[in-house]
Design an enzyme around this catalytic site. Structure first.
Site, PDB file in Angstrom:
ATOM      1  N   HIS A 129      -5.867  -1.996  -7.357  1.00  0.00           N
ATOM      2  CA  HIS A 129      -5.724  -2.142  -5.860  1.00  0.00           C
ATOM      3  C   HIS A 129      -5.469  -3.357  -5.534  1.00  0.00           C
ATOM      4  CE1 HIS A 129      -4.897   0.047  -2.237  1.00  0.00           C
ATOM      5  NE2 HIS A 129      -5.913  -0.730  -1.563  1.00  0.00           N
ATOM      6  N   SER A 184      -2.097  -1.302   1.286  1.00  0.00           N
ATOM      7  CA  SER A 184      -2.923  -0.474   1.343  1.00  0.00           C
ATOM      8  C   SER A 184      -2.812   0.480   2.755  1.00  0.00           C
ATOM      9  CB  SER A 184      -4.469  -0.913   1.293  1.00  0.00           C
ATOM     10  OG  SER A 184      -5.432  -0.014   1.136  1.00  0.00           O
ATOM     11  N   ASP A 210      -4.460   1.481 -10.492  1.00  0.00           N
ATOM     12  CA  ASP A 210      -5.165   1.556  -9.113  1.00  0.00           C
ATOM     13  C   ASP A 210      -6.271   2.534  -9.141  1.00  0.00           C
ATOM     14  OD1 ASP A 210      -6.038   1.588  -6.524  1.00  0.00           O
ATOM     15  OD2 ASP A 210      -3.893   0.987  -5.692  1.00  0.00           O
TER      16      ASP A 210
END
Length: 741
Positions: free
Chosen positions: A714, A606, A682
């Protein structure tokens, strides 16, 4: 002083580890198998209203991802299962799109079974949402009452404070069931298309930690709910690519600089037909951050301007919907939200702000007088409970060291130095009883897995709820001989702040050898990676050291737990000081005599994936021998409004900052072997963040690798896909950091 205390506590904890007569090295198969190697750790701990029971969710030994509801009897000291999730959840059960999204926002997408529950006000029943329906579990005979059985999916369910109703959402509409009659009634208008009621919009869930859009008054007489209109929000088609099919989801995703949802607020009196609209100034350029009932007649809201430089606490007139400003906090950079508004029965309230550069507690008297309750160069994490009789507030903070989180208390009527309640040497998470007379806490450190106990208000343990002792029966016991405790230390940033780091050496360390190393990075605002705690990510570090890697982590400027001033370095300039600090840490790592400076890798997920790209692209040639970037943001104009604009302003107002912070200007500099990983479904860092990088690198003729996961969002941290992700990443590192081995 901090490092001396911490080192002593870690050595003491290590000395308590039981001796083993054999050693096993961790495998990825075992890391992903059940039972969890961290042992048993209760989740979602809650007190019964009378304090006689402590309830919690507990993972099954045969399936660490499935949670059941358990209760601990304080008087007898016995724990037992209340609800077996397998008995109520069908094997072929499929979550709704709304529930999938909500679990993704709460970071519980890998859990199944019972993921939430709530006590009724009398302590006689517990509400359990499961498999899209709602159930009430009676405590006296363990009987289960089914409240709903529909084709729709009921979610965000709540027992009203006085226990008259159970409210829930279905198809973007707010409903309530009268528990006496069993009658279901619609509370809000019918949701349709881009308009929903009682819901929290995407940025509220993902960025504000506001997961709901409806709030009961303490006496059940009223319920406040949102009307969320996403008509103006851009539709970003999301191709939910699974193994066998493709579903196009028209996701309303407000990217930086683009329109937000409009959130109106209504007060519904349960005895009246028409609701009252709250006149708070709803628009795409304002945010409804928090809604708080102080009493049946006192409603407060917190609102934030789009620049997020001004937060206003307002009181709502229940009859007219007009609002009156009570308090406003302003910041030059941005404001961080909290859940620390705590009204007092005697009048006034407690509140935390970052006006001093660190989050601290303020006491507002009934006549508006403001008193500073805590003060210092340390960060309050949140208010845990208030003992109004004693005039004391309990709070969680980093007073003694940024590496540990502890419970403290202080008088808010006669403020002085705070008193630490929990013991040094561990990181603590705390759930306090409503009367602040006791608390349930889970503690861990780098040698001790999570242990959960019941404590009195002075921090003395009454009993274990889950001791989780590292004895021969513990799942991690066979691996203790290969366990390593990290070394903690500090470097000094160019602006003078201390940057905390941890370094983990291989368990069979030989000081005469040189080892490959992996820098594990996050780098963004909020999380801390360097802490004295024990968890799943810590076990992945253990796995890497047992594969012969030195594992290094440093929390640079901008990371959490160090105060607002420490974070403000990122303002309008992401991928600036964070890159500088990570490279400083890498230089230190490379200087160690036992680290091979030609075999250093970097990885993150991320924001950490974003940082990994920047480090691989911008570091001096030869700094990194391999890089694994997971689910990275590649350009902040592709990310959501609330998060991105908080730190960067809009692309229209800060075009130079957006250009500098994007990875695209640097892609031509790629020389480091690179693997990019991304879930193809995602809905947070959308897949096109990576596909645009793929296309640009291909057009430049740059060599790189990719691994994409059909149907994955995600968080690809569990299950077969999670194991595959880690296996593939480690093979990539082994190829580039251990050539010939």
């Amino acid at each position: 002083m901090t490092r001396t205390i911490l080192r002593a506590s870690i050595l003491a904890a290590t000395a308590l580890l039981p001796a083993t007569s054999f050693a096993e090295e961790l495998s990825l198969d075992r890391l992903f198998a059940s039972p969890s190697l961290t042992g048993t750790s209760p989740r979602a701990v809650a007190y019964a209203p009378d304090g006689s029971l402590v309830t919690f969710l507990k993972a099954r030994e045969d399936d660490a991802s499935r949670l059941d509801l358990w209760a601990y009897d304080v008087e007898t000291g016995e724990a037992s299962m209340l609800v077996d999730s397998k008995l109520l959840e069908p094997d072929d059960f499929e979550l709704s799109e709304e529930e999938k999204a909500l679990r993704e926002r709460k970071r519980i997408s890998s859990s199944k079974g019972i993921v939430q529950y709530q006590w009724d006000s009398e302590g006689e029943q517990i509400l359990v949402p499961l498999a899209g329906d709602l159930f009430l579990v009676a405590l006296d005979d363990k009987s289960v009452r089914r409240l709903t059985e529909t084709e729709g999916f009921e979610y965000d369910a709540k027992v009203s404070p006085s226990g008259e109703y159970v409210s829930f959402l279905r198809d973007g509409t707010l409903y309530a069931i009268d528990l006496d009659s069993g009658r279901e009634r619609r509370i809000s208008p019918q949701g349709e298309g881009a308009v929903s009621y009682g819901t929290a919009e995407f940025v509220a869930q993902e960025e504000m930690n506001r997961y709901t859009g409806n709030w009961w008054s303490p006496d059940d007489q009223r319920i406040v709910y949102t009307r969320t209109d996403e008509t103006g929000v851009d539709i970003i088609p999301r191709f939910d690519i699974a193994a066998n099919d493709v579903t196009v989801i028209e996701q309303r995703y407000p990217r930086a600089g683009r329109p937000n949802a409009v959130v109106d607020l209504f007060i519904k009196d349960m005895d009246k037909r028409r609701p009252v609209k709250v006149m708070w100034g709803a628009s795409p350029d304002t945010y409804l951050a928090r809604v708080d009932w102080a009493s049946p007649e006192d409603l407060f809201i917190q609102t934030v301007n789009r620049d997020q430089t001004e937060l206003t606490l307002s009181k709502v007139n229940l009859g007219t919907g007009q609002v009156e400003e009570v308090y406003t906090e302003k910041q030059d950079a941005w404001i961080n939200l909290s859940d620390d508004f705590h009204p007092l029965a005697e009048g006034g309230f407690l509140w935390t702000t970052e006006e001093t550069g660190f989050r601290h507690i303020l006491h507002f008297s009934e006549d508006g007088e403001k008193t500073q309750v805590t003060l210092g160069d340390w960060q309050v994490r949140g208010i845990a409970a208030v003992d109004e009789e004693a005039g004391e507030v309990y709070f969680v903070a980093h007073v003694d060291t940024p590496l540990e989180r502890h419970l403290y208390r202080v008088s808010y009527k006669d403020p002085g130095a705070p008193e630490r309640v929990t013991r040094l040497g561990s990181t603590w998470s705390v759930s306090m009883a409503p009367d602040a007379g006791s608390f349930v806490a889970t503690s861990s450190n780098s040698s001790t897995p999570p242990q959960t106990g019941l404590y009195d208000a002075d921090g003395e343990r009454i009993t274990w709820i889950e001791e989780n002792a590292l004895d021969r029966m513990h799942p991690y016991y066979p691996y203790l001989d290969a366990h390593q405790t990290p070394e903690f230390g500090t470097l000094t940033a160019e602006t003078g702040e201390a940057l905390y780091y941890s370094i983990l050496k291989p368990h069979d360390f030989d000081e005469s050898k040189e080892y490959p190393a992996i820098l594990r990075v996050y780098g963004g605002p909020g999380p801390q990676l360097v802490t004295n705690s024990f968890g799943r990510w810590f076990l992945f570090d253990q796995y890497m050291q047992q594969q012969g890697y030195v594992v290094f982590t440093i929390d640079g400027r901008g990371s959490g737990g160090r105060g607002k001033g420490f974070e403000d370095h990122l303002y309008r300039n992401m991928a600036g000081v964070e890159v500088t600090d990570q490279l400083q840490g890498t230089d230190f790592l490379a200087s160690l005599p036992y680290v091979d400076e030609d075999r250093i890798g970097v990885t993150g997920w991320s924001y950490g994936g974003y940082m990994t790209l920047h480090l691989a692209l911008r570091a001096p040639e030869g700094t990194f021998a391999a890089a694994v970037s997971g689910a990275p943001v590649s350009d902040w104009s592709l990310y959501d409004t609330f998060y991105t604009e908080r730190y960067m302003d809009t692309p229209q107002d800060n075009p130079e900052g957006y250009e500098r912070s994007s990875v695209f200007p640097y892609l031509g500099q790629l020389e480091t072997p690179l693997l990019i990983i991304h879930g193809m479904a995602d809905d947070n860092v959308t897949f096109d963040n990576s596909t645009r990088v793929f296309a640009r690198l291909q057009a430049m003729g740059k060599d790189f690798e990719m691994m994409t996961y059909p149907g994955q969002r995600h968080s690809i941290h569990s299950g077969p896909q999670g194991q595959h992700r880690f296996t593939h990443s480690m093979r990539f590192f082994d190829r580039h950091l251990k050539p010939g081995e």
